[in-house]
Write an enzyme that holds these catalytic residues in place. Structure first.
Site, mmCIF file in Angstrom:
data_model
loop_
_atom_site.group_PDB
_atom_site.id
_atom_site.type_symbol
_atom_site.label_atom_id
_atom_site.label_comp_id
_atom_site.label_asym_id
_atom_site.label_seq_id
_atom_site.Cartn_x
_atom_site.Cartn_y
_atom_site.Cartn_z
ATOM 1 N N ALA A 141 0.831 -1.209 0.000
ATOM 2 C CA ALA A 141 0.000 0.000 0.000
ATOM 3 C C ALA A 141 0.862 1.254 0.000
ATOM 4 O O ALA A 141 0.574 2.234 -0.709
ATOM 5 C CB ALA A 141 -0.925 -0.006 1.216
ATOM 6 N N TYR A 142 1.921 1.231 0.789
ATOM 7 C CA TYR A 142 2.825 2.388 0.878
ATOM 8 C C TYR A 142 3.527 2.623 -0.453
ATOM 9 O O TYR A 142 3.574 3.751 -0.953
ATOM 10 C CB TYR A 142 3.836 2.128 1.987
ATOM 11 C CG TYR A 142 4.824 3.246 2.215
ATOM 12 C CD1 TYR A 142 4.416 4.471 2.718
ATOM 13 C CD2 TYR A 142 6.181 3.058 1.957
ATOM 14 C CE1 TYR A 142 5.328 5.491 2.942
ATOM 15 C CE2 TYR A 142 7.105 4.066 2.186
ATOM 16 C CZ TYR A 142 6.669 5.284 2.673
ATOM 17 O OH TYR A 142 7.578 6.288 2.893
ATOM 18 N N ALA A 143 4.074 1.546 -1.039
ATOM 19 C CA ALA A 143 4.766 1.688 -2.321
ATOM 20 C C ALA A 143 3.823 2.183 -3.404
ATOM 21 O O ALA A 143 4.202 3.010 -4.247
ATOM 22 C CB ALA A 143 5.401 0.362 -2.715
ATOM 23 N N SER B 128 1.247 4.118 -3.038
ATOM 24 C CA SER B 128 0.993 5.545 -2.828
ATOM 25 C C SER B 128 2.179 6.390 -3.274
ATOM 26 O O SER B 128 2.015 7.467 -3.856
ATOM 27 C CB SER B 128 0.661 5.818 -1.355
ATOM 28 O OG SER B 128 1.803 5.705 -0.522
ATOM 29 N N LYS B 129 3.382 5.903 -3.030
ATOM 30 C CA LYS B 129 4.565 6.687 -3.382
ATOM 31 C C LYS B 129 4.857 6.637 -4.874
ATOM 32 O O LYS B 129 5.416 7.594 -5.439
ATOM 33 C CB LYS B 129 5.766 6.199 -2.572
ATOM 34 C CG LYS B 129 5.642 6.509 -1.079
ATOM 35 C CD LYS B 129 5.453 7.990 -0.820
ATOM 36 C CE LYS B 129 5.475 8.348 0.652
ATOM 37 N NZ LYS B 129 5.351 9.807 0.880
#
Length: 245
Positions: free
Chosen positions: A153-155, A157-158
Site C-alpha cells: 500500500a505504501y509503495a 501511494s509513493k
C-alpha cells in the site's frame, strides 16, 4: 505581512524525522520555515525554538494535510509571516505495513488519502502560489524499486507521488519552478523503526554498502540541494539510499 527577500519554505511533517531535519537544514542556509505538524505540536515547537535560538525564523502550523483548508492555511501563514513561499518540502506521510492479502481496505484507503491526496493538495497549492525561482520537493521511497514485502500500500501511494511530481514539473513550464521527488532508503526514523526487531533492523542495515541505516540528516542534505542550488535538476526522482539494493 512581513516583507522579506529571504527564501521561505513550508515543510510538511516538520515535527519529526526527515521533516524536522530538513527544516533545521534549510534554516541553517538562511531560509525562513513554516514547520507543519499533525499529531505532535510539541516537537514542532521544539523545531521552531531550535531554529529561532540559532538566529533563524520559523513558525509552527498544524492540521491534517489531506484537507485543503489546512494546506491553504500553511501558505497563508508563510505569506503573512514571511512574505511569500519559495519552497515546499512535503515529507508528511504514513506507512502501515501488511501483506496485500491481509491488508484491511480501510487502512489502504487511509494510506492513499494521506500520501496521495495530501501530496496532490499541497502540490496544487504550491503550483498556484510558489514564487518564480522556487522548488517543490515531494517524497517517495526506495521501496518502489526494492519491492520489499508488506509495503504494498505504501509503495503504491509513493509511486503515485512520483507520477504527480514528474507531470507537474512539465506543467510548470516557463514558471522557473523545479519539481523533484526524493526517494530515501531505510532511514532511522520513528516511522521506519516502529515495530521492527533489533535483529531485523541490523539485517536491513547490512544490506547497504555502508552497513548502516540512513539518517534524517543524510536526507536533509539532498533536500537543501534541491531547495537552493539545484536549478538544473527538474522532473527527477532522486534515490537517496547509500546504494541499498
Amino acid at each position: 505581512m512581513t516583507s522579506t527577500t529571504e527564501r521561505v519554505a513550508i515543510v510538511t511533517g516538520g515535527s519529526g524525522g526527515i521533516g524536522q531535519a530538513s527544516a533545521l537544514r534549510l534554516a541553517a542556509d538562511g531560509t525562513a520555515v513554516v514547520v507543519h505538524y499533525n499529531g505532535s505540536k510539541e516537537r514542532a515547537d521544539e523545531t521552531v525554538t531550535a531554529i529561532t535560538e540559532s538566529g533563524g525564523r520559523a513558525v509552527a502550523a498544524g492540521g491534517d494535510i489531506a484537507e485543503e483548508p489546512t494546506a491553504t492555511t500553511l501558505f497563508d501563514v508563510a505569506e503573512r509571516e514571511f512574505g511569500g513561499v519559495d519552497v515546499l518540502v512535503h515529507t508528511a506521510g504514513i506507512m502501515p505495513l501488511s501483506p496485500v492479502a491481509q491488508l484491511d481496505l480501510e487502512v489502504f484507503d487511509r494510506v492513499q488519502r494521506v500520501n496521495v491526496r495530501g501530496t496532490f493538495i499541497v502540490d496544487r497549492l504550491a503550483a498556484q502560489r510558489i514564487r518564480p525561482g522556487g522548488a517543490i520537493i515531494n517524497f517517495s521511497t526506495s521501496i518502489t524499486r526494492l519491492q520489499t514485502p508488506s509495503y504494498g500500500a505504501y509503495a503504491a501511494s509513493k509511486a503515485a507521488v512520483e507520477a504527480i511530481s514528474l507531470i507537474l514539473a512539465r506543467e510548470l513550464r516557463g514558471r522557473d519552478i523545479t519539481v523533484n521527488t526524493v526517494a530515501p532508503g531505510p532511514t532511522a526514523t520513528a516511522l521506519f523503526l516502529d515495530g521492527k526487531s533489533p535483529e531485523l533492523i541490523e539485517q536491513i542495515a547490512n544490506n547497504n554498502p555502508f552497513r548502516r541505516l540512513g539518517t534524517p540528516k543524510d536526507i536533509a542534505e539532498t533536500v537543501a540541494f534541491l531547495a537552493g542550488p539545484a536549478r538544473w535538476v527538474n522532473g527527477q526522482t532522486i534515490f537517496v539510499n547509500g546504494g541499498a539494493a
